[in-house]
Design an enzyme around this catalytic site. Structure first.
Site, short mmCIF file in Angstrom:
data_model
loop_
_atom_site.label_atom_id
_atom_site.label_comp_id
_atom_site.label_asym_id
_atom_site.label_seq_id
_atom_site.Cartn_x
_atom_site.Cartn_y
_atom_site.Cartn_z
CB CYS A 171 -0.94 0.03 1.18
SG CYS A 171 -2.35 1.13 0.86
CB CYS A 199 -1.78 4.84 3.64
SG CYS A 199 -1.89 3.12 4.13
CB CYS A 235 -4.39 3.76 0.04
SG CYS A 235 -4.78 3.62 1.79
CE LYS A 294 -7.43 -1.45 4.59
NZ LYS A 294 -6.08 -1.08 4.14
NE ARG A 337 -6.67 4.63 9.23
CZ ARG A 337 -7.88 4.94 8.82
NH1 ARG A 337 -8.48 6.01 9.31
NH2 ARG A 337 -8.48 4.20 7.91
NE ARG A 388 -6.13 5.56 4.34
CZ ARG A 388 -5.42 5.49 5.47
NH1 ARG A 388 -5.89 4.83 6.50
NH2 ARG A 388 -4.24 6.06 5.56
CE LYS A 446 -6.85 -3.94 8.08
NZ LYS A 446 -5.62 -3.36 7.59
CE1 TYR A 452 -1.02 -5.68 14.55
CE2 TYR A 452 -3.42 -5.79 14.62
CZ TYR A 452 -2.25 -5.33 14.03
OH TYR A 452 -2.33 -4.53 12.93
ZN LIG Z 1 -3.22 2.11 2.67
#
Ligand SMILES: [Zn+2]
Length: 323
Positions: A118, A120, A128, A193, A203, A215, A246, A311
Site C-alpha cells: 500500500c 499510505c 493509499c 476492506k 494508524r 478513505r 478486514k 496481533y
Molecule cells: Zn493504505
C-alpha cells in the site's frame, strides 16, 4: 417424555473435544510485524501493547521466538522516515520492508513472508494512492502498486498482499509479477476492506492517518454486504489466490457469505481496534483475556476464515502449546 438431549454431548471435556467442530491451530496464524528505520530499536507501540516497532537489525530474536512457537507466517508493514507525494520509499529497493524481507530470509527459510502493499505509510498525505486534483486517482496508483509489489518479490517476498482497495490492482500486480517470472508468488488480496473505525490503533502504529479527508472513496461502506461479494469476485477474476476480509469481528456475516459463495481460502484480519479493546478490557479486569481471545479467534474461524491475521498470534500459540 424428553427425547432430545443435546446436553449428552456436553457432559465432560472428553466428549466435548470429540465433537468439537472448530479448532484453532497455529497453522492458521499470520503475525504482523512493524519495521522502522534506524538500529537497535525495539519499542513497544503504545496503541498496541505487547507489539513493537523493530529496526531490521533487531528482528532475529523475534523471528526465532515465532519459530519456537510454531508460527510460520508474518506480514510486514513498513514505517519509513521519509514520506513524499508518490510514496517513493515504498518501492525503494533498499526500503525498510525490502531490507526486512532480506533479513528475515537470512535468519530463517522457514518463515513465510507476506508483504502488505500500500502507499499510505509512505505518502506525505497519508492516502493509499496518488493524488490528482484532490482525489485519489485509481489508474495512476496501479502503476505504483505494481512497482511496490515487484520490489518486494525481487528481494524474496513469498506472498503479496495489496491493501489499497484500488480497482484493478490485483490484475496490475499479477501482470507485473508474471512478466518478471514471479508467477509462483501468490496474491493475498484485501478484497473486502471496510472504511472502519477499528483501524485507529494501527494508524497510530504505522503513522498512516490521512492528512485530509478520509478513505471512504476507496474502502468499503460498512453498510454493504453484496458489494463485498462483487469485490471478491472481481479480485478472484483478476487472479487473487487468497482473499482477505478486514476487519473481522463486525464482519463475520461477510466472512460467512464469502465462504458460502467462493472456493478460495479466506483470511480475516483481526484488526488493531479489536486487539486494543480486549487488551484494555483485560487490563481493567473486565474480562479474562485468554478465554475471550480464544473465543474470539475461534468464532472468526467458525464464521469461515481459514487464515487469521492477528496481533494475538504469539499469545494464542503459547496457549495452544500449554494445552
Ligand atoms: Zn493504505
Amino acid at each position: 417424555m424428553l427425547v432430545n438431549r443435546p446436553r449428552r454431548l456436553r457432559a465432560n471435556e472428553q466428549i466435548r473435544s470429540l465433537v468439537r467442530e472448530t479448532q484453532l491451530s497455529v497453522n492458521d496464524l499470520i503475525y504482523p510485524i512493524f519495521l522502522v528505520e534506524g538500529t537497535n530499536i525495539k519499542e513497544e507501540i503504545p496503541t498496541l501493547p505487547n507489539n513493537y516497532h523493530f529496526s531490521v537489525d533487531m528482528l532475529r530474536e523475534e523471528i526465532e521466538e515465532l519459530i519456537e512457537l510454531g508460527i510460520k507466517s508474518v506480514i510486514l508493514f513498513g514505517v519509513p522516515n521519509k514520506k513524499d507525494e508518490f510514496g517513493s520509499e515504498a518501492y525503494n529497493e533498499n526500503g525498510i520492508v525490502q531490507r526486512g524481507i532480506k533479513e528475515i530470509k537470512k535468519i530463517s527459510k522457514e518463515i513465510l513472508v507476506v508483504t502488505d502493499v500500500c502507499m499510505c505509510q509512505y505518502t506525505d498525505h497519508g492516502h493509499c494512492g496518488i493524488i490528482e486534483e484532490g482525489m485519489v486517482d485509481n489508474d495512476s496508483t496501479l502503476e505504483y502498486l505494481a512497482k511496490i509489489a515487484l520490489s518486494h518479490a525481487k528481494v524474496g517476498a513469498d506472498v503479496i498482499a495489496p491493501s489499497d482497495m484500488m480497482d484493478g490492482r490485483v490484475a496490475a500486480i499479477r501482470n507485473i509479477l508474471d512478466k518478471n517470472r514471479y508467477h509462483n508468488i501468490p496474491i493475498m488480496s484485501y478484497s473486502a476492506k471496510y472504511a472502519s473505525a477499528f483501524y485507529g490503533p494501527f494508524r497510530a502504529a504505522a503513522h498512516s492517518a490521512p492528512q485530509f479527508g478520509d478513505r471512504k472513496t476507496y474502502q468499503m461502506d460498512p453498510c454493504n454486504s453484496d458489494e463485498a461479494i462483487r469485490e471478491v469476485e472481481l479480485d478472484i477474476m483478476e487472479g487473487a489466490d487468497i482473499v482477505i476480509i478486514k476487519p473481522a469481528l463486525s464482519y463475520m456475516d461477510i466472512i460467512r457469505r464469502i465462504k458460502d459463495n467462493f472456493n478460495v481460502p479466506i483470511a480475516a484480519y483481526n484488526v488493531s481496534g479489536e486487539y486494543a479493546m480486549i487488551k484494555a478490557a483485560a487490563k481493567a479486569g473486565l474480562v479474562d483475556e485468554k478465554i475471550i481471545v480464544k473465543e474470539m479467534l475461534t468464532s472468526i474461524k467458525r464464521a469461515g476464515a481459514d487464515i487469521i491475521i492477528t496481533y494475538f498470534a504469539k499469545d494464542l500459540a503459547r496457549w495452544i502449546l500449554e494445552e
